[in-house]
Design a protein around this motif. Sequence first.
Motif, short mmCIF file in Angstrom:
data_model
loop_
_atom_site.label_atom_id
_atom_site.label_comp_id
_atom_site.label_asym_id
_atom_site.label_seq_id
_atom_site.Cartn_x
_atom_site.Cartn_y
_atom_site.Cartn_z
N MET A 85 2.82 -6.20 -7.43
CA MET A 85 4.69 -6.36 -6.21
C MET A 85 4.75 -7.51 -6.13
O MET A 85 3.72 -8.49 -5.24
CB MET A 85 4.43 -4.67 -5.42
CG MET A 85 3.79 -3.55 -5.91
SD MET A 85 3.47 -2.41 -4.78
CE MET A 85 1.25 -3.56 -5.33
N ARG A 112 -1.75 0.87 -12.33
CA ARG A 112 -0.47 1.31 -11.89
C ARG A 112 -0.11 0.94 -11.05
O ARG A 112 -0.49 2.14 -10.39
CB ARG A 112 -0.22 1.77 -13.01
CG ARG A 112 -0.33 1.48 -15.07
CD ARG A 112 -0.24 2.77 -15.89
NE ARG A 112 0.65 2.19 -16.78
CZ ARG A 112 2.30 1.26 -17.14
NH1 ARG A 112 2.03 0.43 -16.40
NH2 ARG A 112 2.18 1.21 -18.29
N VAL A 113 1.98 1.13 -10.73
CA VAL A 113 2.22 1.24 -9.87
C VAL A 113 3.37 1.69 -10.24
O VAL A 113 3.77 1.68 -11.25
CB VAL A 113 2.12 -0.25 -8.83
CG1 VAL A 113 0.52 -0.89 -7.95
CG2 VAL A 113 3.42 -1.20 -9.54
N ALA A 140 -2.45 -3.04 -7.29
CA ALA A 140 -2.80 -2.46 -6.70
C ALA A 140 -4.36 -2.28 -7.45
O ALA A 140 -4.50 -2.44 -8.24
CB ALA A 140 -1.74 -1.30 -6.61
N SER A 158 0.67 -1.33 0.10
CA SER A 158 0.18 -0.01 0.15
C SER A 158 1.01 1.69 -0.21
O SER A 158 0.53 2.45 -0.57
CB SER A 158 -0.91 0.16 1.35
OG SER A 158 -1.77 -0.84 1.33
N HIS A 215 3.97 1.45 -0.96
CA HIS A 215 4.79 1.70 -2.23
C HIS A 215 3.75 2.41 -3.44
O HIS A 215 3.82 2.87 -4.50
CB HIS A 215 5.11 0.51 -2.70
CG HIS A 215 6.14 0.70 -4.14
ND1 HIS A 215 6.91 1.21 -4.45
CD2 HIS A 215 5.59 0.19 -5.76
CE1 HIS A 215 7.43 0.91 -5.84
NE2 HIS A 215 6.48 1.04 -6.28
N SER A 216 2.98 1.53 -3.54
CA SER A 216 1.22 1.50 -4.77
C SER A 216 0.50 2.72 -4.44
O SER A 216 -0.29 3.46 -4.97
CB SER A 216 0.06 1.19 -4.89
OG SER A 216 -0.33 0.23 -3.74
N HIS A 217 0.46 3.57 -3.16
CA HIS A 217 0.38 4.19 -2.82
C HIS A 217 -1.35 4.68 -2.75
O HIS A 217 -2.19 5.93 -2.96
CB HIS A 217 0.48 5.95 -3.48
CG HIS A 217 2.42 6.62 -3.46
ND1 HIS A 217 2.76 6.58 -2.61
CD2 HIS A 217 2.99 6.61 -4.72
CE1 HIS A 217 3.85 7.15 -3.16
NE2 HIS A 217 4.27 6.67 -4.23
N THR A 243 1.01 -3.58 -12.34
CA THR A 243 0.15 -3.61 -11.07
C THR A 243 0.67 -4.07 -10.71
O THR A 243 -0.10 -3.38 -8.56
CB THR A 243 -2.01 -3.74 -11.78
OG1 THR A 243 -1.19 -5.64 -11.76
CG2 THR A 243 -1.56 -3.03 -13.30
N VAL A 287 8.21 -5.65 -8.65
CA VAL A 287 7.58 -4.26 -9.21
C VAL A 287 6.66 -4.32 -10.53
O VAL A 287 8.01 -4.87 -11.35
CB VAL A 287 7.91 -3.10 -9.37
CG1 VAL A 287 6.62 -2.33 -9.25
CG2 VAL A 287 7.72 -2.79 -7.48
N ALA A 307 -4.14 -2.27 -1.69
CA ALA A 307 -3.72 -3.67 -2.65
C ALA A 307 -3.84 -4.62 -2.34
O ALA A 307 -4.29 -4.80 -1.02
CB ALA A 307 -1.91 -3.13 -2.55
#
Length: 137
Positions: free
Chosen positions: A90, A127-128, A118, A49, A51-53, A88, A85, A56
């Motif tokens: 991780m 997208r991440v 994500a 969460s 990393h992907s902002h 989408t 990564v 997830a």
Amino acid sequence: MDVHPDEMPPEGLPAVRVIAMPADTNPYGDIFGGWLMSMMDSAAGSVASRHSHGRAVTIAVEGMTFHRPVVVGDEVSVYATLAKVGRTSMTIEVESWRRARHDDRSYKVTEAKFTFVAIGEDRQPRRVPAVDPAPNP
């Protein structure tokens, strides 16, 4: 004195640290593997969460290996590292370590790779960000 690799926790702070309690045990008094797996999923989810902002979700767990038991009163520290990564997804490498309540030594008890995707408000993959390459020294 040689130190076995399973007696040296990873560098840095754990993503989760918790004390194993009696409610977390099976009828034999051992900590449920599912409880430990949920702690690992929480730690990996925190990394995903961050990393992907955003949101997830877990889509896979690979190579879940239990090395040692965890008993009531053990301090369990869960370390999670972003390993890969995709567009989408991780992959997060997770290790759990136990330390007896009145001991300084730690021991690796589990490890696994968790894959997260994500998702957006529409619950569809999004997208991440790519991983920043390591800076040159």
